[in-house]
Design a protein around this motif. Structure first.
Motif, PDB file in Angstrom:
ATOM      1  N   SER A  24       0.351   7.816  -6.063  1.00 40.85           N
ATOM      2  CA  SER A  24      -0.372   8.614  -5.873  1.00 40.85           C
ATOM      3  C   SER A  24       0.009  10.017  -5.435  1.00 40.85           C
ATOM      4  N   GLN A  70       0.833  -1.189   0.107  1.00 38.55           N
ATOM      5  CA  GLN A  70       0.056  -0.044  -0.024  1.00 38.55           C
ATOM      6  C   GLN A  70       0.858   1.102   0.001  1.00 38.55           C
ATOM      7  N   ASP A 108       0.543   4.195  -2.498  1.00 35.30           N
ATOM      8  CA  ASP A 108       0.250   5.603  -2.359  1.00 35.30           C
ATOM      9  C   ASP A 108       1.526   6.420  -2.628  1.00 35.30           C
TER      10      ASP A 108
END
Length: 239
Positions: free
Chosen positions: A215, A208, A212
């Motif tokens: 992102s 994750q 992220d």
């Protein structure tokens, strides 16, 4: 530790199912890698030879050199293997999709957190050994060139699925360097939080964090106060 997915020059993400020859080569390559990692765990870096790896993998020294040039090259292949798998997913993304959205989606497609286990283990081992840490950093740097090539193909296609124009070299290099830097930042934070644990929960956290980080890069780091949500995608007008 699970085996990395089949990847490398003998397998193309958009091709038909691999042949028996390709599967056999991939199995031999994986056996060599697993033997090297086993010796690395048991003996530490620099304390085993090509002959030791060949014996552990039940192959000849000559066969070893058909796949790798040195013990260091075997260890570095763990990082390369993870990137190859991610790049395969990247190449399957729509060509008109923002490139960092594709990068993030490629990581999302690696749905099993255990996919990052080999990468995580090697990174953790390197934290207590300067020699292995240097080798790992060199592997990440080498991956930059592969990202540049993938981005160049994405932008340069002249078949209607890309821009069909030459992209500024500085843009490509800055983009690839930023992706690698974000990946390293995710690894650093994961190690600080989880201490190198290879539990499913820890590996899920690492996966994750990698997602992220893409992102954050895609959003131009516009929200420093909070980490991006798992469903956040880069703005379509960026990159």
């Amino acid at each position: 530790m699970p085996s990395p997915e089949l990847s490398g020059p003998d397998v193309d993400a958009g091709s038909a199912a691999p042949s028996r020859r390709e599967l056999n080569k991939a199995a031999t390559r994986q056996a060599i890698t697993e033997a090297a990692l086993g010796l690395l765990r048991a003996n530490g870096p620099g304390n085993f030879t090509v002959e030791n790896i060949a014996d552990a993998a039940a192959i000849s020294r000559r066969t070893f050199f058909n796949y790798f040039s040195s013990t260091e090259a075997v260890i570095a292949s763990v990082t390369h293997g993870f990137l190859d798998t991610a790049l395969q997913q990247f190449r399957l993304r729509p060509a008109n999709e923002p490139i960092l959205e594709s990068a993030r989606a490629a990581l999302v497609e690696l749905a099993d957190p255990m996919t990052v286990a080999p990468l995580a283990e090697l990174y953790s081992l390197g934290q207590s050994n300067p020699q292995l840490n240097r080798s790992e950093l060199e592997a990440w740097d080498h991956c930059t060139a592969e990202i540049i090539d993938a981005a160049r193909v994405r932008f340069g296609r002249g078949d209607g699925t890309g821009t069909g124009v030459e992209v500024d070299e500085l843009y490509l290099r800055a983009l690839a360097g930023s992706i690698i830097s974000c990946g390293k930042a995710a690894m650093d934070l994961w190690f600080a939080r989880c201490g190198g644990s290879l539990s499913p929960e820890s590996l899920s956290t690492l996966r994750q964090l990698l997602i992220d980080s893409m992102s954050l890069l895609g959003s131009g780091f516009s929200s420093p106060a909070a980490a991006p949500a798992a469903t956040t995608a880069p703005s379509p007008d960026r990159f």
